[in-house]
Design a protein around this motif. Structure first.
Motif: not given
Length: 195
Positions: A115, A133-135, A175, A178
């Protein structure tokens, strides 16, 4: 042949990292302070005992003296004081900065932390922006990589003359898609919350 300056830096980093993981919160906070004073072209750094648990002082003293450190003294409170020239101090800080940048690159390139996209430190290594990558970040344990950043940052502060009891390394988690900062991790306080 192994570069002796790097040997001292690596040995000191190892000592500090071992000590950080075993740090006792009940100790007198004044003993946890690091003092740096420049006197007549020399620098003295006192490393608190909490950073040095279970370390072989005699071996450390021999290696450091071979590398040009003027003096290493084991104090009555089990801290150590390292005395070196200003030039040697600058070399050690420069070596630490290089090691920290290498650590950041290794984390960014490590497939074990999928991530993490980018790590941006400030100039004094007291704050980092961890772009992710936040997810993926929220679904795995990549956040544990920040412990290494926190320890490295504290170690740098120690040799830069900061009082450890007042030092906090802040890691902002951003993030990557975003630009939103969605987490703020203070180190070493994060260790108390994760126990």
């Amino acid at each position: 042949m192994i570069d002796r300056k790097k040997t001292v830096v690596i040995l000191l980093i190892f000592v500090i990292f071992i000590g950080c993981t075993n740090n006792s919160s009940g100790e007198d906070k004044s003993q946890q302070e690091t003092e740096i004073s420049e006197k007549l072209a020399k620098v003295e750094i006192t490393i608190p005992k909490e950073f040095l648990q279970d370390e072989n002082y005699k071996e450390m003293i021999l290696v450091a003296k071979d590398d040009g450190v003027k003096e290493i003294t084991k104090n009555k409170d089990h801290s150590i004081t390292i005395t070196m020239s200003e030039e040697q101090h600058k070399v050690i800080l420069n070596d630490l900065e290089i090691e920290m940048k290498n650590t950041i690159e290794e984390i960014e390139d490590n497939d074990d932390f999928p991530s993490i996209q980018k790590i941006i430190p400030n100039e004094s290594f007291t704050e980092y922006i961890l772009e992710v990558d936040r997810e993926l970040y929220e679904d795995n344990f990549d956040g544990f990589s920040v412990m290494g950043l926190g320890m490295s940052g504290l170690f740098y502060q120690l040799f830069n003359g900061k009082k450890i009891k007042n030092s906090v390394i802040i890691i902002y988690v951003k993030d990557g898609s975003t630009g939103e900062i969605f987490d703020k991790i203070p180190y070493p306080e994060m260790l108390e919350h994760r126990k």
